[in-house]
Write a protein that holds these residues in place. Sequence first.
Motif, PDB file in Angstrom:
ATOM      1  N   LEU A 196      -5.916   4.461   0.343  1.00 43.11           N
ATOM      2  CA  LEU A 196      -5.857   6.069  -0.664  1.00 43.11           C
ATOM      3  C   LEU A 196      -4.617   6.071  -0.956  1.00 43.11           C
ATOM      4  CD1 LEU A 196      -7.952   8.305   2.629  1.00 43.11           C
ATOM      5  CD2 LEU A 196      -8.385   7.418   0.708  1.00 43.11           C
ATOM      6  N   SER A 197      -3.636   5.367  -0.021  1.00 44.51           N
ATOM      7  CA  SER A 197      -1.773   5.568  -0.314  1.00 44.51           C
ATOM      8  C   SER A 197      -1.536   4.457   0.255  1.00 44.51           C
ATOM      9  CB  SER A 197      -1.663   6.769  -0.323  1.00 44.51           C
ATOM     10  OG  SER A 197      -1.843   7.026   1.067  1.00 44.51           O
ATOM     11  N   ILE A 198      -0.251   4.803  -0.469  1.00 44.02           N
ATOM     12  CA  ILE A 198       0.927   3.150   0.383  1.00 44.02           C
ATOM     13  C   ILE A 198       2.413   4.205   0.331  1.00 44.02           C
ATOM     14  CG2 ILE A 198       2.088   1.243  -0.230  1.00 44.02           C
ATOM     15  CD1 ILE A 198       0.406   0.593  -2.442  1.00 44.02           C
ATOM     16  N   VAL A 199       2.282   3.845   1.805  1.00 40.61           N
ATOM     17  CA  VAL A 199       3.407   4.802   2.335  1.00 40.61           C
ATOM     18  C   VAL A 199       4.889   4.051   2.172  1.00 40.61           C
ATOM     19  CG1 VAL A 199       5.420   4.359   4.566  1.00 40.61           C
ATOM     20  CG2 VAL A 199       3.278   4.726   4.670  1.00 40.61           C
ATOM     21  N   HIS A 200       5.949   5.252   1.086  1.00 42.89           N
ATOM     22  CA  HIS A 200       6.740   4.745   0.288  1.00 42.89           C
ATOM     23  C   HIS A 200       8.387   4.855   1.501  1.00 42.89           C
ATOM     24  CE1 HIS A 200      10.176   6.944  -2.792  1.00 42.89           C
ATOM     25  NE2 HIS A 200       9.984   4.921  -2.729  1.00 42.89           N
ATOM     26  N   PRO A 201       9.274   3.393   1.049  1.00 46.22           N
ATOM     27  CA  PRO A 201       9.289   3.390   2.185  1.00 46.22           C
ATOM     28  C   PRO A 201      10.702   4.026   2.283  1.00 46.22           C
ATOM     29  CG  PRO A 201       8.985   1.099   1.141  1.00 46.22           C
ATOM     30  CD  PRO A 201       7.936   2.302   0.016  1.00 46.22           C
ATOM     31  N   SER A 260      -3.835   1.612  -9.589  1.00 44.19           N
ATOM     32  CA  SER A 260      -2.420   0.550  -8.950  1.00 44.19           C
ATOM     33  C   SER A 260      -3.547  -0.423  -8.717  1.00 44.19           C
ATOM     34  CB  SER A 260      -2.559   1.592  -7.405  1.00 44.19           C
ATOM     35  OG  SER A 260      -2.093   3.093  -8.003  1.00 44.19           O
ATOM     36  N   LEU A 261      -4.340  -0.486  -8.635  1.00 43.29           N
ATOM     37  CA  LEU A 261      -5.419  -2.146  -8.175  1.00 43.29           C
ATOM     38  C   LEU A 261      -5.050  -3.368  -8.636  1.00 43.29           C
ATOM     39  CD1 LEU A 261      -8.510  -0.953  -6.868  1.00 43.29           C
ATOM     40  CD2 LEU A 261      -6.409  -0.859  -5.932  1.00 43.29           C
ATOM     41  N   VAL A 262      -4.230  -4.093  -8.406  1.00 39.94           N
ATOM     42  CA  VAL A 262      -3.974  -5.293  -8.571  1.00 39.94           C
ATOM     43  C   VAL A 262      -4.824  -6.648  -7.906  1.00 39.94           C
ATOM     44  CG1 VAL A 262      -2.402  -7.654  -9.297  1.00 39.94           C
ATOM     45  CG2 VAL A 262      -1.775  -5.047  -9.780  1.00 39.94           C
ATOM     46  N   PRO A 263      -5.684  -7.556  -9.102  1.00 41.26           N
ATOM     47  CA  PRO A 263      -5.960  -8.575  -8.489  1.00 41.26           C
ATOM     48  C   PRO A 263      -5.429  -9.796  -7.995  1.00 41.26           C
ATOM     49  CG  PRO A 263      -7.355  -7.915 -10.128  1.00 41.26           C
ATOM     50  CD  PRO A 263      -6.514  -7.351 -10.491  1.00 41.26           C
ATOM     51  N   VAL A 264      -5.862 -10.111  -7.159  1.00 36.84           N
ATOM     52  CA  VAL A 264      -4.918 -11.125  -6.094  1.00 36.84           C
ATOM     53  C   VAL A 264      -4.924 -12.839  -6.723  1.00 36.84           C
ATOM     54  CG1 VAL A 264      -7.098 -12.528  -4.870  1.00 36.84           C
ATOM     55  CG2 VAL A 264      -4.382 -12.587  -4.048  1.00 36.84           C
ATOM     56  N   GLY A 265      -5.783 -13.081  -8.105  1.00 39.83           N
ATOM     57  CA  GLY A 265      -5.403 -14.361  -8.389  1.00 39.83           C
ATOM     58  C   GLY A 265      -4.774 -14.040  -9.518  1.00 39.83           C
ATOM     59  N   LEU A 266      -4.288 -13.054 -10.174  1.00 40.07           N
ATOM     60  CA  LEU A 266      -3.605 -12.476 -11.034  1.00 40.07           C
ATOM     61  C   LEU A 266      -2.638 -13.282 -11.341  1.00 40.07           C
ATOM     62  CD1 LEU A 266      -3.732  -8.769 -12.890  1.00 40.07           C
ATOM     63  CD2 LEU A 266      -5.091 -11.019 -13.771  1.00 40.07           C
ATOM     64  N   GLU A 267      -1.467 -13.842 -12.121  1.00 44.85           N
ATOM     65  CA  GLU A 267      -0.640 -14.775 -12.514  1.00 44.85           C
ATOM     66  C   GLU A 267       0.063 -14.841 -13.823  1.00 44.85           C
ATOM     67  OE1 GLU A 267      -1.637 -19.497 -12.468  1.00 44.85           O
ATOM     68  OE2 GLU A 267      -1.921 -18.355 -10.757  1.00 44.85           O
ATOM     69  N   GLU A 323       4.604   0.304  -7.071  1.00 44.07           N
ATOM     70  CA  GLU A 323       4.466  -0.407  -6.312  1.00 44.07           C
ATOM     71  C   GLU A 323       2.901  -0.860  -6.737  1.00 44.07           C
ATOM     72  OE1 GLU A 323       5.827   2.316  -4.152  1.00 44.07           O
ATOM     73  OE2 GLU A 323       4.194   3.683  -4.065  1.00 44.07           O
ATOM     74  N   TYR A 324       2.044  -1.591  -6.445  1.00 43.85           N
ATOM     75  CA  TYR A 324       0.672  -1.741  -6.592  1.00 43.85           C
ATOM     76  C   TYR A 324      -0.147  -1.932  -4.927  1.00 43.85           C
ATOM     77  CZ  TYR A 324       2.556  -1.328 -10.933  1.00 43.85           C
ATOM     78  OH  TYR A 324       2.765  -1.432 -12.318  1.00 43.85           O
ATOM     79  N   LEU A 325      -1.472  -2.305  -4.470  1.00 42.78           N
ATOM     80  CA  LEU A 325      -2.680  -2.978  -4.258  1.00 42.78           C
ATOM     81  C   LEU A 325      -2.664  -3.860  -4.220  1.00 42.78           C
ATOM     82  CD1 LEU A 325      -3.164  -1.586  -1.207  1.00 42.78           C
ATOM     83  CD2 LEU A 325      -5.695  -0.957  -1.972  1.00 42.78           C
TER      84      LEU A 325
END
Length: 385
Positions: A302-307, A334-341, A356-358
């Motif tokens: 749902l979300s990412i904790v903001h440091p 917010s979603l980024v495929p793990v294989g992107l480069e 930030e992105y997941l």
Amino acid sequence: MTSGSDQTEPASRKPRGGPGLRIGRPFGIPVYVTSSWLLVAAVITLLYGGIVQARLALGPVSYLLAFVFAILLYASVLVHELAHSVVARGFGLPVRRIVLHVLGGVSEIGREAPTPGREFWIAFVGPLFSLLVAAGAFGLYLMADPFGVPGELLFQLWVANLLVGVFNLLPGLPLDGGRLLRAGVWKVTGRPFAGTVAAAWGGRVLALGVVALPLVEAWRSGGLNPWGTVWALVLGGFMWMGATEALRTARVRERIPGLRARELARPAVAVVSDTPLAEAQRRAGAAEADAIVVTDRQGTPLSIVHPAAAEAIAEGRREWVPVSDVARALTEHSLVPVGLEGEELLEALAGHPLPEYLVVDGEGAVQGVLRAGDVNAAMAGEARR
């Protein structure tokens, strides 16, 4: 006057607003004139107006003629830049805009040419068109009265375009000749970075030479030309900064192929939204994770904790504050495929800038959290914090 194509790095997202007054969209390319052009037009009008008055004795009309020449000169620069931009678009490169400024003009090309051959033609076509305009104006000048208004304008027009064309062929960035040198070294070595280094240092040497010219002339003649010295300092400084920026950009681009979402992603732990912040941080520490992902009861992120928001909570209160209160909500972008480069990763992030992105795999499983600051640090060659 300088002119040339400016191929910008993907990571530096320039502002989309115009830098001055937009005067048109030839071939669909926005063209802007900065306020500094008025300064140059005024200087040309005052200085050249006196020359016209001495040659033709036209009175106040001499200064009107000088202003017309200023417009024709920048029209010639615009033709030069349009040549760059049209060829670049023909090769499939995006062109943001053309900007006419105090020292000439620049074409903002959004991506680097993929081959040295295309780099060569994008760079060469600008000086080529300037020299063609010079040749055409010279031909018309030969048929005109050299002591008449048309003859005077044509004379200045062909001389100005000849100077612009020849000067821009000098082998140093940010001039077009520097891009030609870059293309040649790139072709021989197979490394665009090596070409940029050679051309950037060529530009720095040329910049020093430009600054030295009026000083050498003053030493020979025994008198310093104030206008010539100021113009040489401005032009030399512009060339030095342009070469330095090109070198910095090249260093950044050299690192782009090594950018990988899988390697840049920070390890993360997943906790449900009502988990106390203190407990979530304890789990992250035990797992040696740098990020906390908030999920629902079914495990959907749902979300990412903001440091920074988490650190702002006093330690004594973290037992009572749920992680959902210090987290940023995820969106579809917010979603980024793990294989992107490489370029693909940068284009994905630039399309939807976020803090930030997941990072997820093909099944949607969380692989970590990718922070924009970590990407910028990697491109700058710095260690992430």
